[in-house]
Design an enzyme around this catalytic site. Structure first.
Site, PDB file in Angstrom:
ATOM      1  N   HIS A  18       0.843  -1.207   0.000  1.00 20.76           N
ATOM      2  CA  HIS A  18       0.000   0.000   0.000  1.00 20.76           C
ATOM      3  C   HIS A  18       0.875   1.253   0.000  1.00 20.76           C
ATOM      4  O   HIS A  18       0.596   2.215  -0.719  1.00 20.76           O
ATOM      5  CB  HIS A  18      -0.882   0.053   1.259  1.00 20.76           C
ATOM      6  CG  HIS A  18      -1.889  -1.047   1.385  1.00 20.76           C
ATOM      7  ND1 HIS A  18      -1.987  -1.860   2.484  1.00 20.76           N
ATOM      8  CD2 HIS A  18      -2.868  -1.449   0.527  1.00 20.76           C
ATOM      9  CE1 HIS A  18      -2.987  -2.707   2.313  1.00 20.76           C
ATOM     10  NE2 HIS A  18      -3.527  -2.500   1.136  1.00 20.76           N
ATOM     11  N   LYS A  42     -16.855  -6.595   7.970  1.00 22.50           N
ATOM     12  CA  LYS A  42     -15.503  -7.203   7.856  1.00 22.50           C
ATOM     13  C   LYS A  42     -14.836  -7.050   9.216  1.00 22.50           C
ATOM     14  O   LYS A  42     -14.582  -5.934   9.668  1.00 22.50           O
ATOM     15  CB  LYS A  42     -14.711  -6.491   6.749  1.00 22.50           C
ATOM     16  CG  LYS A  42     -13.466  -7.264   6.296  1.00 22.50           C
ATOM     17  CD  LYS A  42     -12.874  -6.693   5.001  1.00 22.50           C
ATOM     18  CE  LYS A  42     -11.554  -7.364   4.618  1.00 22.50           C
ATOM     19  NZ  LYS A  42     -10.957  -6.838   3.394  1.00 22.50           N
ATOM     20  N   SER A 130      -3.065  -7.910   3.600  1.00 22.82           N
ATOM     21  CA  SER A 130      -3.148  -7.611   5.035  1.00 22.82           C
ATOM     22  C   SER A 130      -3.447  -8.887   5.821  1.00 22.82           C
ATOM     23  O   SER A 130      -2.873  -9.106   6.899  1.00 22.82           O
ATOM     24  CB  SER A 130      -4.236  -6.573   5.294  1.00 22.82           C
ATOM     25  OG  SER A 130      -3.945  -5.389   4.586  1.00 22.82           O
TER      26      SER A 130
HETATM   27  N1  COA Z   1      -0.094  -4.225  -1.690  1.00 24.47           N
HETATM   28  C1  COA Z   1      -0.374  -5.143  -0.773  1.00 24.47           C
HETATM   29  N2  COA Z   1      -1.613  -5.567  -0.484  1.00 24.47           N
HETATM   30  C2  COA Z   1      -2.613  -5.031  -1.181  1.00 24.47           C
HETATM   31  C3  COA Z   1      -2.410  -4.064  -2.167  1.00 24.47           C
HETATM   32  C4  COA Z   1      -1.072  -3.649  -2.407  1.00 24.47           C
HETATM   33  N3  COA Z   1      -0.778  -2.733  -3.323  1.00 24.47           N
HETATM   34  N4  COA Z   1      -3.605  -3.734  -2.680  1.00 24.47           N
HETATM   35  C5  COA Z   1      -4.526  -4.458  -2.045  1.00 24.47           C
HETATM   36  N5  COA Z   1      -3.921  -5.243  -1.140  1.00 24.47           N
HETATM   37  C6  COA Z   1      -4.579  -6.217  -0.261  1.00 24.47           C
HETATM   38  C7  COA Z   1      -5.340  -5.586   0.859  1.00 24.47           C
HETATM   39  O1  COA Z   1      -4.546  -5.482   2.027  1.00 24.47           O
HETATM   40  C8  COA Z   1      -6.492  -6.543   1.064  1.00 24.47           C
HETATM   41  O2  COA Z   1      -6.078  -7.576   1.914  1.00 24.47           O
HETATM   42  P1  COA Z   1      -7.148  -8.338   2.844  1.00 24.47           P
HETATM   43  O3  COA Z   1      -8.254  -8.813   1.956  1.00 24.47           O
HETATM   44  O4  COA Z   1      -6.340  -9.440   3.379  1.00 24.47           O
HETATM   45  O5  COA Z   1      -7.593  -7.324   3.864  1.00 24.47           O
HETATM   46  C9  COA Z   1      -6.727  -7.152  -0.303  1.00 24.47           C
HETATM   47  O6  COA Z   1      -5.547  -6.909  -1.027  1.00 24.47           O
HETATM   48  C10 COA Z   1      -7.891  -6.554  -1.035  1.00 24.47           C
HETATM   49  O7  COA Z   1      -7.694  -5.151  -1.127  1.00 24.47           O
HETATM   50  P2  COA Z   1      -8.855  -4.223  -1.609  1.00 24.47           P
HETATM   51  O8  COA Z   1      -9.441  -4.762  -2.864  1.00 24.47           O
HETATM   52  O9  COA Z   1      -8.368  -2.823  -1.601  1.00 24.47           O
HETATM   53  O10 COA Z   1      -9.977  -4.515  -0.505  1.00 24.47           O
HETATM   54  P3  COA Z   1     -10.285  -3.709   0.752  1.00 24.47           P
HETATM   55  O11 COA Z   1     -11.197  -4.542   1.600  1.00 24.47           O
HETATM   56  O12 COA Z   1      -9.043  -3.226   1.380  1.00 24.47           O
HETATM   57  O13 COA Z   1     -11.114  -2.448   0.151  1.00 24.47           O
HETATM   58  C11 COA Z   1     -12.891  -1.366  -1.128  1.00 24.47           C
HETATM   59  C12 COA Z   1     -12.214  -2.668  -0.712  1.00 24.47           C
HETATM   60  C13 COA Z   1     -13.065  -0.411   0.018  1.00 24.47           C
HETATM   61  C14 COA Z   1     -12.063  -0.673  -2.184  1.00 24.47           C
HETATM   62  C15 COA Z   1     -14.240  -1.776  -1.767  1.00 24.47           C
HETATM   63  O14 COA Z   1     -14.815  -2.802  -0.974  1.00 24.47           O
HETATM   64  C16 COA Z   1     -15.237  -0.644  -1.819  1.00 24.47           C
HETATM   65  O15 COA Z   1     -15.128   0.242  -2.639  1.00 24.47           O
HETATM   66  N6  COA Z   1     -16.237  -0.694  -0.944  1.00 24.47           N
HETATM   67  C17 COA Z   1     -17.289   0.343  -0.859  1.00 24.47           C
HETATM   68  C18 COA Z   1     -18.668  -0.233  -1.229  1.00 24.47           C
HETATM   69  C19 COA Z   1     -18.918  -0.037  -2.710  1.00 24.47           C
HETATM   70  O16 COA Z   1     -18.900   1.053  -3.250  1.00 24.47           O
HETATM   71  N7  COA Z   1     -19.223  -1.160  -3.375  1.00 24.47           N
HETATM   72  C20 COA Z   1     -19.471  -1.166  -4.787  1.00 24.47           C
HETATM   73  C21 COA Z   1     -18.197  -1.254  -5.579  1.00 24.47           C
HETATM   74  S1  COA Z   1     -18.503  -1.254  -7.300  1.00 24.47           S
END
Ligand code: COA
Length: 161
Positions: A18, A42, A130
Protein backbone atom coordinates in the site's frame (compact mmCIF):
# COMPACT_ATOMS: atom_id res chain seq x y z
CA UNK A 1 -7.09 22.07 -12.64
CA UNK A 2 -5.94 20.75 -9.26
CA UNK A 3 -6.21 16.97 -9.03
CA UNK A 4 -7.66 15.36 -5.93
CA UNK A 5 -7.13 11.61 -5.82
CA UNK A 6 -8.50 8.92 -3.51
CA UNK A 7 -6.85 5.63 -2.51
CA UNK A 8 -9.19 3.39 -0.53
CA UNK A 9 -9.04 0.16 1.37
CA UNK A 10 -9.48 -1.54 4.70
CA UNK A 11 -5.77 -1.12 5.56
CA UNK A 12 -6.01 -3.68 8.37
CA UNK A 13 -3.11 -3.05 8.50
CA UNK A 14 -1.40 -0.96 5.81
CA UNK A 15 1.48 -2.85 4.17
CA UNK A 16 4.57 -1.82 2.22
CA UNK A 17 2.56 -2.65 -0.92
CA UNK A 18 0.00 0.00 0.00
CA UNK A 19 2.75 2.44 0.97
CA UNK A 20 4.44 1.99 -2.41
CA UNK A 21 1.18 2.88 -4.20
CA UNK A 22 0.59 5.86 -1.87
CA UNK A 23 4.12 7.23 -2.37
CA UNK A 24 3.93 6.95 -6.16
CA UNK A 25 0.37 8.34 -6.38
CA UNK A 26 1.31 11.28 -4.16
CA UNK A 27 3.78 12.35 -6.87
CA UNK A 28 1.13 12.20 -9.59
CA UNK A 29 -1.66 14.25 -7.98
CA UNK A 30 -1.94 17.54 -6.08
CA UNK A 31 -3.78 15.95 -3.18
CA UNK A 32 -4.09 12.30 -2.23
CA UNK A 33 -6.63 11.21 0.36
CA UNK A 34 -6.32 7.77 1.94
CA UNK A 35 -9.94 6.73 2.51
CA UNK A 36 -10.22 4.01 5.13
CA UNK A 37 -13.42 2.07 4.70
CA UNK A 38 -15.70 1.58 7.67
CA UNK A 39 -17.07 -1.88 7.01
CA UNK A 40 -18.91 -3.32 10.03
CA UNK A 41 -19.31 -6.70 8.27
CA UNK A 42 -15.50 -7.20 7.86
CA UNK A 43 -13.99 -8.13 11.22
CA UNK A 44 -10.83 -6.11 11.67
CA UNK A 45 -7.83 -6.51 13.96
CA UNK A 46 -7.38 -2.75 14.30
CA UNK A 47 -10.12 -0.23 15.08
CA UNK A 48 -10.83 2.53 12.57
CA UNK A 49 -9.07 5.02 14.86
CA UNK A 50 -5.97 2.79 15.07
CA UNK A 51 -5.87 2.29 11.31
CA UNK A 52 -6.13 6.03 10.67
CA UNK A 53 -3.49 6.78 13.32
CA UNK A 54 -1.09 4.21 11.85
CA UNK A 55 -1.52 5.59 8.33
CA UNK A 56 -1.00 9.17 9.54
CA UNK A 57 2.24 8.04 11.21
CA UNK A 58 3.51 6.21 8.13
CA UNK A 59 2.64 9.02 5.70
CA UNK A 60 3.80 11.92 7.91
CA UNK A 61 6.60 12.71 5.44
CA UNK A 62 4.24 13.08 2.48
CA UNK A 63 2.80 16.63 2.74
CA UNK A 64 0.02 16.24 0.16
CA UNK A 65 -1.37 13.05 1.71
CA UNK A 66 -4.37 13.15 4.07
CA UNK A 67 -6.27 10.41 5.89
CA UNK A 68 -10.06 10.16 6.06
CA UNK A 69 -12.71 7.42 6.35
CA UNK A 70 -16.01 6.66 4.72
CA UNK A 71 -18.83 4.14 4.79
CA UNK A 72 -21.39 3.07 2.22
CA UNK A 73 -20.88 3.41 -1.52
CA UNK A 74 -17.45 4.45 -2.71
CA UNK A 75 -19.06 6.44 -5.54
CA UNK A 76 -21.18 8.46 -3.12
CA UNK A 77 -18.06 9.46 -1.19
CA UNK A 78 -16.17 10.26 -4.41
CA UNK A 79 -19.01 12.41 -5.74
CA UNK A 80 -19.64 14.20 -2.44
CA UNK A 81 -15.96 15.05 -1.90
CA UNK A 82 -15.35 15.91 -5.55
CA UNK A 83 -12.44 13.57 -6.26
CA UNK A 84 -11.16 13.47 -9.85
CA UNK A 85 -9.27 10.18 -9.59
CA UNK A 86 -9.59 6.89 -7.74
CA UNK A 87 -6.25 5.09 -7.52
CA UNK A 88 -6.15 1.30 -7.31
CA UNK A 89 -3.15 -1.01 -7.05
CA UNK A 90 -2.94 -4.14 -9.19
CA UNK A 91 -0.90 -7.04 -7.80
CA UNK A 92 -1.51 -9.41 -10.68
CA UNK A 93 -4.07 -10.89 -13.02
CA UNK A 94 -6.23 -12.18 -10.14
CA UNK A 95 -6.76 -8.59 -8.92
CA UNK A 96 -7.56 -7.50 -12.47
CA UNK A 97 -10.77 -9.57 -12.80
CA UNK A 98 -12.31 -8.02 -9.70
CA UNK A 99 -10.91 -4.54 -10.28
CA UNK A 100 -12.25 -4.19 -13.82
CA UNK A 101 -15.75 -5.09 -12.63
CA UNK A 102 -15.54 -2.62 -9.79
CA UNK A 103 -14.13 0.15 -12.03
CA UNK A 104 -16.83 -0.38 -14.64
CA UNK A 105 -19.63 -0.38 -12.07
CA UNK A 106 -18.18 2.69 -10.38
CA UNK A 107 -17.88 4.47 -13.74
CA UNK A 108 -21.68 4.33 -13.98
CA UNK A 109 -22.03 5.79 -10.51
CA UNK A 110 -19.34 8.49 -10.55
CA UNK A 111 -20.21 12.05 -11.50
CA UNK A 112 -18.54 13.36 -14.70
CA UNK A 113 -14.77 13.49 -15.06
CA UNK A 114 -13.80 10.89 -12.46
CA UNK A 115 -11.38 8.18 -13.58
CA UNK A 116 -10.15 4.99 -11.92
CA UNK A 117 -6.38 4.77 -12.44
CA UNK A 118 -4.39 1.57 -11.86
CA UNK A 119 -0.80 1.42 -10.67
CA UNK A 120 1.14 -1.84 -10.79
CA UNK A 121 2.21 -2.96 -7.34
CA UNK A 122 5.90 -3.23 -6.49
CA UNK A 123 6.80 -6.82 -7.51
CA UNK A 124 8.40 -7.34 -4.09
CA UNK A 125 4.89 -6.93 -2.59
CA UNK A 126 2.78 -8.66 -5.23
CA UNK A 127 2.09 -11.62 -2.92
CA UNK A 128 1.31 -9.49 0.15
CA UNK A 129 -2.14 -8.99 1.65
CA UNK A 130 -3.15 -7.61 5.03
CA UNK A 131 -4.68 -10.98 6.02
CA UNK A 132 -1.48 -12.84 5.21
CA UNK A 133 0.56 -10.36 7.24
CA UNK A 134 -1.78 -10.83 10.23
CA UNK A 135 -1.70 -14.62 9.98
CA UNK A 136 2.07 -14.93 9.66
CA UNK A 137 2.71 -12.42 12.48
CA UNK A 138 0.17 -13.98 14.86
CA UNK A 139 1.85 -17.37 14.38
CA UNK A 140 5.29 -15.97 15.14
CA UNK A 141 6.63 -15.66 11.58
CA UNK A 142 8.70 -12.72 10.36
CA UNK A 143 6.99 -9.99 8.36
CA UNK A 144 10.15 -7.88 8.21
CA UNK A 145 10.37 -5.79 5.06
CA UNK A 146 6.69 -6.28 4.25
CA UNK A 147 5.18 -3.65 6.57
CA UNK A 148 6.52 -0.30 7.79
CA UNK A 149 8.32 -0.30 11.17
CA UNK A 150 5.51 1.76 12.79
CA UNK A 151 2.94 -0.86 11.78
CA UNK A 152 5.15 -3.65 13.14
CA UNK A 153 5.19 -1.89 16.52
CA UNK A 154 1.37 -1.73 16.57
CA UNK A 155 1.18 -5.40 15.57
CA UNK A 156 3.64 -6.43 18.26
CA UNK A 157 1.48 -4.62 20.86
CA UNK A 158 -1.71 -6.28 19.56
CA UNK A 159 -0.19 -9.74 19.52
CA UNK A 160 1.78 -9.07 22.74
CA UNK A 161 5.12 -9.98 21.11
N1 COA B 1 -0.09 -4.23 -1.69
C1 COA B 1 -0.37 -5.14 -0.77
N2 COA B 1 -1.61 -5.57 -0.48
C2 COA B 1 -2.61 -5.03 -1.18
C3 COA B 1 -2.41 -4.06 -2.17
C4 COA B 1 -1.07 -3.65 -2.41
N3 COA B 1 -0.78 -2.73 -3.32
N4 COA B 1 -3.60 -3.73 -2.68
C5 COA B 1 -4.53 -4.46 -2.05
N5 COA B 1 -3.92 -5.24 -1.14
C6 COA B 1 -4.58 -6.22 -0.26
C7 COA B 1 -5.34 -5.59 0.86
O1 COA B 1 -4.55 -5.48 2.03
C8 COA B 1 -6.49 -6.54 1.06
O2 COA B 1 -6.08 -7.58 1.91
P1 COA B 1 -7.15 -8.34 2.84
O3 COA B 1 -8.25 -8.81 1.96
O4 COA B 1 -6.34 -9.44 3.38
O5 COA B 1 -7.59 -7.32 3.86
C9 COA B 1 -6.73 -7.15 -0.30
O6 COA B 1 -5.55 -6.91 -1.03
C10 COA B 1 -7.89 -6.55 -1.04
O7 COA B 1 -7.69 -5.15 -1.13
P2 COA B 1 -8.86 -4.22 -1.61
O8 COA B 1 -9.44 -4.76 -2.86
O9 COA B 1 -8.37 -2.82 -1.60
O10 COA B 1 -9.98 -4.52 -0.51
P3 COA B 1 -10.28 -3.71 0.75
O11 COA B 1 -11.20 -4.54 1.60
O12 COA B 1 -9.04 -3.23 1.38
O13 COA B 1 -11.11 -2.45 0.15
C11 COA B 1 -12.89 -1.37 -1.13
C12 COA B 1 -12.21 -2.67 -0.71
C13 COA B 1 -13.06 -0.41 0.02
C14 COA B 1 -12.06 -0.67 -2.18
C15 COA B 1 -14.24 -1.78 -1.77
O14 COA B 1 -14.81 -2.80 -0.97
C16 COA B 1 -15.24 -0.64 -1.82
O15 COA B 1 -15.13 0.24 -2.64
N6 COA B 1 -16.24 -0.69 -0.94
C17 COA B 1 -17.29 0.34 -0.86
C18 COA B 1 -18.67 -0.23 -1.23
C19 COA B 1 -18.92 -0.04 -2.71
O16 COA B 1 -18.90 1.05 -3.25
N7 COA B 1 -19.22 -1.16 -3.38
C20 COA B 1 -19.47 -1.17 -4.79
C21 COA B 1 -18.20 -1.25 -5.58
S1 COA B 1 -18.50 -1.25 -7.30
Amino acid sequence: MKTKALYTGSFDPLTNGHLDIITRASKLYDRLVIGVIVNPSKKSLFSLEEREEMIRGVTAGLPNVEVDHFSGLLADYVNAKEFNVVVRGLRGTSDFEYEIQMAQMNARLFRENVETVFLMTDPDCSFVSSSMIKEVHSLGGSVDGLIPEIILEYMNKKNKV
